[in-house]
Design a protein around this motif. Sequence first.
Motif, PDB file in Angstrom:
ATOM      1  N   VAL A 125       0.864  -1.121   0.045  1.00 31.28           N
ATOM      2  CA  VAL A 125       0.026   0.056   0.047  1.00 31.28           C
ATOM      3  C   VAL A 125       1.026   1.403  -0.023  1.00 31.28           C
ATOM      4  CG1 VAL A 125      -1.710   1.386   1.338  1.00 31.28           C
ATOM      5  CG2 VAL A 125      -1.798  -1.244   1.194  1.00 31.28           C
ATOM      6  N   VAL A 126       0.615   2.090  -1.038  1.00 29.72           N
ATOM      7  CA  VAL A 126       1.335   3.281  -1.235  1.00 29.72           C
ATOM      8  C   VAL A 126       0.391   4.421  -0.972  1.00 29.72           C
ATOM      9  CG1 VAL A 126       2.813   4.582  -2.624  1.00 29.72           C
ATOM     10  CG2 VAL A 126       2.990   2.275  -2.714  1.00 29.72           C
ATOM     11  N   ILE A 127       0.687   5.305  -0.077  1.00 26.79           N
ATOM     12  CA  ILE A 127      -0.113   6.521   0.328  1.00 26.79           C
ATOM     13  C   ILE A 127       0.695   7.722  -0.671  1.00 26.79           C
ATOM     14  CG2 ILE A 127      -0.692   8.317   1.665  1.00 26.79           C
ATOM     15  CD1 ILE A 127      -2.416   6.104   2.131  1.00 26.79           C
ATOM     16  N   ILE A 128      -0.162   8.249  -1.690  1.00 30.40           N
ATOM     17  CA  ILE A 128       0.482   9.628  -2.282  1.00 30.40           C
ATOM     18  C   ILE A 128      -0.097  10.821  -1.794  1.00 30.40           C
ATOM     19  CG2 ILE A 128       0.797  10.653  -4.733  1.00 30.40           C
ATOM     20  CD1 ILE A 128       0.837   7.703  -5.759  1.00 30.40           C
ATOM     21  N   THR A 129       0.419  11.780  -1.274  1.00 28.26           N
ATOM     22  CA  THR A 129       0.002  12.946  -0.891  1.00 28.26           C
ATOM     23  C   THR A 129       0.626  14.241  -1.160  1.00 28.26           C
ATOM     24  OG1 THR A 129      -0.902  13.748   1.453  1.00 28.26           O
ATOM     25  CG2 THR A 129       1.196  12.971   1.632  1.00 28.26           C
ATOM     26  N   ASP A 130       0.087  15.207  -1.309  1.00 32.65           N
ATOM     27  CA  ASP A 130       0.516  16.580  -1.219  1.00 32.65           C
ATOM     28  C   ASP A 130       0.607  17.407  -0.007  1.00 32.65           C
ATOM     29  OD1 ASP A 130      -2.104  17.119  -1.218  1.00 32.65           O
ATOM     30  OD2 ASP A 130      -2.178  17.958  -3.564  1.00 32.65           O
ATOM     31  N   CYS A 131       0.341  16.733   0.980  1.00 37.26           N
ATOM     32  CA  CYS A 131       0.393  17.563   2.251  1.00 37.26           C
ATOM     33  C   CYS A 131       0.433  16.704   3.363  1.00 37.26           C
ATOM     34  CB  CYS A 131      -1.411  18.149   2.675  1.00 37.26           C
ATOM     35  SG  CYS A 131      -1.380  18.966   3.852  1.00 37.26           S
ATOM     36  N   LEU A 132       1.776  16.519   3.802  1.00 38.18           N
ATOM     37  CA  LEU A 132       2.348  15.819   4.986  1.00 38.18           C
ATOM     38  C   LEU A 132       2.121  16.319   6.255  1.00 38.18           C
ATOM     39  CD1 LEU A 132       3.951  13.052   5.210  1.00 38.18           C
ATOM     40  CD2 LEU A 132       6.217  14.444   5.522  1.00 38.18           C
ATOM     41  N   VAL A 133       1.434  15.808   7.165  1.00 35.12           N
ATOM     42  CA  VAL A 133       1.035  16.575   8.400  1.00 35.12           C
ATOM     43  C   VAL A 133       1.776  15.597   9.554  1.00 35.12           C
ATOM     44  CG1 VAL A 133      -1.001  17.256   7.505  1.00 35.12           C
ATOM     45  CG2 VAL A 133      -0.983  14.978   8.766  1.00 35.12           C
ATOM     46  N   ASP A 134       1.665  16.114  10.703  1.00 35.46           N
ATOM     47  CA  ASP A 134       2.320  15.727  11.959  1.00 35.46           C
ATOM     48  C   ASP A 134       1.636  14.316  12.282  1.00 35.46           C
ATOM     49  OD1 ASP A 134       4.291  17.759  12.183  1.00 35.46           O
ATOM     50  OD2 ASP A 134       3.367  18.495  13.940  1.00 35.46           O
ATOM     51  N   TYR A 135       2.595  13.418  12.931  1.00 38.78           N
ATOM     52  CA  TYR A 135       1.933  12.068  13.524  1.00 38.78           C
ATOM     53  C   TYR A 135       1.224  12.521  14.656  1.00 38.78           C
ATOM     54  CZ  TYR A 135       1.871   7.326  15.029  1.00 38.78           C
ATOM     55  OH  TYR A 135       1.653   5.981  15.315  1.00 38.78           O
ATOM     56  N   PRO A 136       0.303  11.714  15.065  1.00 40.43           N
ATOM     57  CA  PRO A 136      -0.627  10.756  14.240  1.00 40.43           C
ATOM     58  C   PRO A 136      -1.925  11.640  13.724  1.00 40.43           C
ATOM     59  CG  PRO A 136      -1.387  10.880  16.668  1.00 40.43           C
ATOM     60  CD  PRO A 136      -0.238  11.847  16.511  1.00 40.43           C
ATOM     61  N   ASN A 137      -2.165  11.548  12.337  1.00 37.91           N
ATOM     62  CA  ASN A 137      -3.045  12.087  11.629  1.00 37.91           C
ATOM     63  C   ASN A 137      -4.513  11.294  11.833  1.00 37.91           C
ATOM     64  OD1 ASN A 137      -4.370  13.867   9.559  1.00 37.91           O
ATOM     65  ND2 ASN A 137      -3.770  12.279   7.891  1.00 37.91           N
ATOM     66  N   PHE A 138      -4.975  11.818  12.936  1.00 35.95           N
ATOM     67  CA  PHE A 138      -6.287  11.020  13.374  1.00 35.95           C
ATOM     68  C   PHE A 138      -7.632  11.796  13.422  1.00 35.95           C
ATOM     69  CE2 PHE A 138      -5.720   6.979  16.327  1.00 35.95           C
ATOM     70  CZ  PHE A 138      -4.554   6.568  15.408  1.00 35.95           C
TER      71      PHE A 138
END
Lengths: 498, 498
Positions: A186-199
């Motif tokens: 599974v590959v996530i492709i994003t244009d907005c990386l956010v801090d862990y955890p993205n809940f």
Amino acid sequence: MLNKALREIPDELLINRRAFQGTPNQENDKIISFIREAILKCGLKDGMTISFHHHFRDGDYVVNMVVEEIAKLGIKDITICASSLGDAHDPIGKYIENGTITGIQTSGVRGKIGEAISTGKLKKTAIIRSHGGRVRAIEEGEVHIDVAFIGAPTSDPYGNARGIGGKSDCGVLSYSMVDAKYADKVVIITDCLVDYPNFPPSIQAVDVDYVVVVDEIGDPKKIVSNIIRLTSDPRELMMADYCTRIMVNSPFFKDGFSFQTGGGGAALAVNLLLRPYLEKAGIIMSFALGGITKPMCDLLDDGFVKCVVNAQAFDAGSIESIKNNPNHFEISTSQYANPRNNGALVNKLDFVILGALEVDVNFNVNVVTGSDGILRGAPGGHPDTASGSKCSIIVAPLVRSRIPTICDRVVTVTTPGEVVDVIVTDYGIAINPLRKDLIEALKDSKLPIYTIEELRDMAYEMCGKPEQLEFEDKVVAILESRDGSILDVIRKPKLYEI
Amino acid sequence: MLNKALREIPDELLINRRAFQGTPNQENDKIISFIREAILKCGLKDGMTISFHHHFRDGDYVVNMVVEEIAKLGIKDITICASSLGDAHDPIGKYIENGTITGIQTSGVRGKIGEAISTGKLKKTAIIRSHGGRVRAIEEGEVHIDVAFIGAPTSDPYGNARGIGGKSDCGVLSYSMVDAKYADKVVIITDCLVDYPNFPPSIQAVDVDYVVVVDEIGDPKKIVSNIIRLTSDPRELMMADYCTRIMVNSPFFKDGFSFQTGGGGAALAVNLLLRPYLEKAGIIMSFALGGITKPMCDLLDDGFVKCVVNAQAFDAGSIESIKNNPNHFEISTSQYANPRNNGALVNKLDFVILGALEVDVNFNVNVVTGSDGILRGAPGGHPDTASGSKCSIIVAPLVRSRIPTICDRVVTVTTPGEVVDVIVTDYGIAINPLRKDLIEALKDSKLPIYTIEELRDMAYEMCGKPEQLEFEDKVVAILESRDGSILDVIRKPKLYEI
């Protein structure tokens, strides 16, 4: 023997078991910089199956970006298993022609891909599935996804991904949940990386192998392009009025009923027209399901329905609603419509209002092939909701561009007539003879009720009976029923020239 | 052939596929009145495995109710695979003796069940797993659950179940999520039936076969019995102060760090003692994980941590918090601690503060067997968090009831010393020599740092060196490592008389 913790483990216990060998180091880094690298790390090879969702609809960049990299790597004979494909994916046409893509399994096909399939250019027979049929096929192992590429508006570096936040907001990631659970990689492709955890995550990090950060995963304007406005077309308003009166006069119009309306003009207007009836009867609906639009969310905000359950956000208003209203919930498509799990939400639907390209005298509906026989539609949740609901209402003008909508025989059956209950046209309505309860309930309703054959005759009188399309023997696509059986086949139209 | 929709399907397509045969009627009714009926409908037979969660802890009625009905039906040789078992389940002791229950796989064992296992009365070797180890074993197919019985504070008639609402509120149903996904049959047992849809569901209707409504699933007073008060014991406060200073002086004390504290007095106090350090450094923590208690929720409410991620609610305050604070999230135990999925939350922990019954000079920790060698504890999330976190701190008084806590060799290794970083006692602390980074970071901290051997010597000086327990050869329980390998075995203590 002594294990790594220096404990004596009897040999007879070690026949089917291992002794503790120490704690491995955890690999915590999932971020990679290029889609190409993700493809290589996942070990994608000739003949494999990859998957995508269509939450970005006409604004999607992900499918094209990934397939382009696959083609550049010289990988061939790939099958795309997508929740749907659309006009945004016209560039895939050339990868079908050069053998990069040889199989397509999808709900929707339009534009160049539809033409490529219909003209026999796709090497393998395409498979068209409903949303519930797709998730069933994956969960039952009929389709095995080697690598899922999941575009996500936001993700943290560990792969917890959400449908909201960032610049490519699409509300929910419902279609991808099954891909994340069942794909090998599974590959996530994003244009907005956010801090862990993205809940709370739509896609859980526990299922994700790699996270690729790119500049843009889609065109935000086209992701939510259809800012749906309510129709002012008197013909559509009349059909909406018919739908509303059918609902109100049916035995299912009672406190706690549930409903789904598609994105068509008449269907949307039903959300407004229902209000006075609800107020007068003191009825609060239990849930609105879909395919969610702003008019449904307005009913939630105004207290006419207790909750909205969302498998796809159709417009900007519905995306705002799921961000802000705690009674607006994201679900998986398995929860939405899988006919083979222990009970999807569609099974609990009282009413669904749907569209149609064609309806025949057996109440069969076609929403996938055009009047030229070319693939340019999508069953989507149509067969799922028609089958699950207590009362399915199909809304369509009697005639479109001088082509009858009600006819002797649809080009393709996408929803079988046995689960289609009422047809609403601008010239009158027809009730499926199987639904004696509805015929009885509506007999004093003053609605313009005809037999389906009478509606067909009116349409044929206006346009003349259309000539039968001619097809070659070659089957270019299988139209699967929800349960995986063959509901219909789509053949190559004769004399078609691109 | 012509299929049920009267479409011509070419025979060559029907070699591996079926033609559409019509739409089956959906069975929508899952409600049944008696647990006995659920057992029969699920086809429970001799030799099968059933499962339970322990979110109701000492207030649980579900395990006893179900096993009693199984015994009445004369079904034998059942294995219980529970997330944990406790004193509430003493009645199971007699069903072990009469052969109804012959296998137990659990994290915790206490009371009569612990005695029955330790004295060799259970027919099969018991298996003790951590929370992460249990979910791994189920997901990897090492344990197959035939029927999962899931007590739920609320459920709708279709089986959407939640940890909140009703009279037996337990906050979350995290432990059961994997059971619902992997068991052949899933039975919800509730004492509060609510309207459909009970959203957002902890357990999804798509996974549920039957819903049984009973009068009471637990004793609410014992489900949240431990309204945890902060300690005023100066010894515990001193240990909490040591823990806090270890954290603050470590390299991991920086903006966005994450933490977990257990339910012990010192661990809880750390939540309070941290505050001034956080304020001074201007640090906001990213997430608190657990095993959640009110002091952790207070940090959330007061803005010291961005979110709380909950796999078990330890007290009434944490249940209130998950109902009311949108940044307090329920997770599955797979998300929490499975060592074999693509990355659980424990892997992202900076600090964890844990307890111990014993710690030996190799930093091995025992939290499962008492000083008499009898099973009366639970690894729980101890090995998971110790292994996943960057800094695991074990808090325990040097001596308990004249028995040394720090010793040459623990009775049972439940957490291997290689993942245990710091031991905090009321007489001083010891840092694992493997952690040169922590030794360096704390060398000027003015904390009372000793070697682990020095702490052991102090303990032995106070109490004398305890006599070695003697065991028979018979292995009564296997202590599994997180990855399923054998970390230790538990033997029958010699000369034990019940």
